[in-house]
Design a protein around this motif. Structure first.
Motif, short mmCIF file in Angstrom:
data_model
loop_
_atom_site.label_atom_id
_atom_site.label_comp_id
_atom_site.label_asym_id
_atom_site.label_seq_id
_atom_site.Cartn_x
_atom_site.Cartn_y
_atom_site.Cartn_z
N GLU A 156 -4.87 1.21 -8.62
CA GLU A 156 -5.30 2.53 -8.25
C GLU A 156 -6.77 2.42 -7.67
O GLU A 156 -7.69 1.90 -8.75
CB GLU A 156 -5.17 3.69 -9.05
N ARG A 157 -7.23 3.05 -6.70
CA ARG A 157 -8.44 2.94 -6.27
C ARG A 157 -9.09 4.25 -6.83
O ARG A 157 -8.54 5.26 -6.59
CB ARG A 157 -8.61 3.06 -4.74
N LYS A 170 0.96 -1.19 0.20
CA LYS A 170 -0.04 0.01 -0.06
C LYS A 170 0.89 1.24 0.09
O LYS A 170 1.75 1.40 0.75
CB LYS A 170 -0.86 0.03 1.25
N HIS A 171 0.89 2.04 -1.27
CA HIS A 171 1.75 3.24 -1.27
C HIS A 171 1.02 4.44 -0.63
O HIS A 171 1.59 5.24 0.02
CB HIS A 171 1.82 3.47 -2.70
N ASP A 172 -0.29 4.64 -0.69
CA ASP A 172 -0.92 5.62 -0.13
C ASP A 172 -2.47 4.88 0.00
O ASP A 172 -2.72 3.84 -0.43
CB ASP A 172 -0.88 6.85 -0.55
N ALA A 173 -3.42 5.89 0.13
CA ALA A 173 -4.94 5.44 0.37
C ALA A 173 -5.30 5.15 -0.76
O ALA A 173 -6.35 3.99 -0.78
CB ALA A 173 -5.71 6.46 0.83
N GLU A 174 -4.83 5.32 -2.02
CA GLU A 174 -5.58 5.12 -3.13
C GLU A 174 -4.60 4.21 -4.06
O GLU A 174 -5.11 3.63 -5.30
CB GLU A 174 -5.99 6.38 -4.26
N ASN A 175 -3.22 4.17 -3.94
CA ASN A 175 -2.49 3.39 -4.78
C ASN A 175 -1.70 2.19 -4.06
O ASN A 175 -1.25 2.21 -3.00
CB ASN A 175 -1.29 4.29 -5.09
N PHE A 176 -1.96 1.09 -4.87
CA PHE A 176 -1.39 -0.27 -4.41
C PHE A 176 -0.70 -0.89 -5.32
O PHE A 176 -0.46 -0.44 -6.71
CB PHE A 176 -2.34 -1.09 -3.85
N SER A 177 0.35 -1.85 -5.10
CA SER A 177 0.89 -2.74 -6.08
C SER A 177 0.92 -4.23 -5.57
O SER A 177 1.09 -4.42 -4.55
CB SER A 177 2.17 -2.24 -6.55
#
Length: 109
Positions: A94-95, A14-21
């Motif tokens: 991305e969320r 989890k990179h931030d609330a909207e971005n993951f990989s």
């Protein structure tokens, strides 16, 4: 077999609330060996290696079997892209938060 649930190992970052990989350890595979597809909410990552030259192994400890990993994504997640570096395949997600659902700051007039 491709149904082995522990191969290849992966991380979800989890990179931030909207971005993951999603990171998969795919040492021994090249870009052309890997297929990434998304159908509805299912992300599928598949690795198939062509049998090239037949080598005689004195010891074989490196896994080079085909695999298929699937991830069920929430319906507000989009796949932004993928890249591969040092044997790690990274798929960016991305969320998408609709404008009307984002927090708003109300200015005092």
């Amino acid at each position: 077999s491709p149904t082995n649930t522990n191969y290849p190992p992966y991380n979800i970052v989890k990179h931030d609330a909207e971005n993951f990989s999603i990171e998969l350890a795919v040492a021994g595979f090249t870009k052309k060996d890997i297929t990434i597809s998304k159908e509805k909410e299912v992300l599928a990552i598949e690795g198939k290696q062509e049998d090239g030259e037949k080598l005689e192994y004195v010891h074989k400890g490196l896994a080079s079997r085909s695999f298929k990993r699937t991830f069920t994504l929430a319906d507000d997640i989009v796949v932004k892209g993928a890249d591969m570096k040092n044997g790690i395949l990274s798929v960016s997600l991305e969320r998408i938060v609709p404008e009307e659902d984002k927090p708003q700051e109300i200015k005092i007039s």
